[in-house]
Design an enzyme around this catalytic site. Sequence first.
Site, PDB file in Angstrom:
ATOM      1  N   SER A 198     -12.875  -2.973   1.835  1.00 34.58           N
ATOM      2  CA  SER A 198     -12.990  -2.316   3.145  1.00 34.58           C
ATOM      3  C   SER A 198     -14.450  -2.001   3.433  1.00 34.58           C
ATOM      4  CB  SER A 198     -12.216  -0.990   3.146  1.00 34.58           C
ATOM      5  OG  SER A 198     -10.855  -1.222   2.911  1.00 34.58           O
ATOM      6  N   LYS A 240      -3.678   6.532   8.181  1.00 37.45           N
ATOM      7  CA  LYS A 240      -4.534   6.742   7.013  1.00 37.45           C
ATOM      8  C   LYS A 240      -4.968   8.194   6.996  1.00 37.45           C
ATOM      9  CE  LYS A 240      -8.328   4.085   4.953  1.00 37.45           C
ATOM     10  NZ  LYS A 240      -9.061   4.864   4.097  1.00 37.45           N
ATOM     11  N   ARG A 254       0.863  -1.202   0.000  1.00 38.22           N
ATOM     12  CA  ARG A 254       0.000   0.000   0.000  1.00 38.22           C
ATOM     13  C   ARG A 254       0.887   1.235   0.000  1.00 38.22           C
ATOM     14  NH1 ARG A 254      -2.182   3.385   3.951  1.00 38.22           N
ATOM     15  NH2 ARG A 254      -4.243   4.203   3.521  1.00 38.22           N
TER      16      ARG A 254
HETATM   17  N1  TZP Z   1      -7.724   1.203   6.632  1.00 36.70           N
HETATM   18  C1  TZP Z   1      -8.469   1.398   7.713  1.00 36.70           C
HETATM   19  S1  TZP Z   1      -7.538   1.848   9.036  1.00 36.70           S
HETATM   20  C2  TZP Z   1      -6.107   1.771   8.139  1.00 36.70           C
HETATM   21  C3  TZP Z   1      -6.397   1.397   6.846  1.00 36.70           C
HETATM   22  C4  TZP Z   1      -5.421   1.231   5.759  1.00 36.70           C
HETATM   23  C5  TZP Z   1      -4.778   2.068   8.715  1.00 36.70           C
HETATM   24  C6  TZP Z   1      -4.312   1.036   9.700  1.00 36.70           C
HETATM   25  O1  TZP Z   1      -3.047   1.384  10.213  1.00 36.70           O
HETATM   26  P1  TZP Z   1      -2.672   1.272  11.757  1.00 36.70           P
HETATM   27  O2  TZP Z   1      -1.349   1.955  11.886  1.00 36.70           O
HETATM   28  O3  TZP Z   1      -2.577  -0.190  12.064  1.00 36.70           O
HETATM   29  O4  TZP Z   1      -3.745   1.987  12.517  1.00 36.70           O
END
Ligand code: TZP
Length: 221
Positions: free
Chosen positions: A123, A153, A50
Amino acid sequence: MDKSILRCYLVAGTQDCRHLPQYDASQPQQTLLERLEQALKAGITCYQFREKGQFSLQDPQKIEQLARQCQDLCQQYNVPFIMNNDVQLAKKLHADGIHVGQKDTPVEQLAQQIEGKMLIGLSVNTLQQAQRHNAFLGVNYYGCGPIFTTFSKEDPSPVVGIHFISTLRQQGINKPLVAIGGIKTEQVPALLQAGADGVAVISNIMQAEDITATIQKILAK
Ligand code: TZP
């Protein structure tokens, strides 16, 4: 699909390496590759490439080259390589899967484009979103969240809490579910108890002082 691949699912790009001491802004790829290899050695069960957001690589050639290097590593460790959102690149590389959000290419269209050759992850942030594709076999798993506050994010959807997972199960959502968003090792048992098949993590793994111990703890729960 084999839902055990969701058990400890690492999501990462170069933007998630910025906090590491060895990070070099002129060559961030090396840090990601080192970190990914450590995570693979420690036993992650899936990896999503990603490269996204303000601090990510922007040059398509560099992105493709890095994606190929990450994929090579995953293949060495026999771990599925999932591409975030970019269907053209996913097809070019013969990725094992593609993960999309609600605002990306609609999954019906995506399913036609990939002709059943890879997994599709979607998602979801609401029960309605999960219900919409529950019976659609083209979607192989749901990424559910953010469960907790996330700093990885830009512009995240509202936090849903652990009970989102149990609600989905109680309402008959039967797809494999991976929880995501602000997840730390301590919360893994409650998420599995609620009905998740695993956890997807960026910062808790990428910023871990001891990446091996962190992944082993997630897997031990
Ligand atoms: N989609 C929903 S939350 C997220 C994504 C890509 C980020 C998750 O990252 P982290 O650092 O584990 O909170």
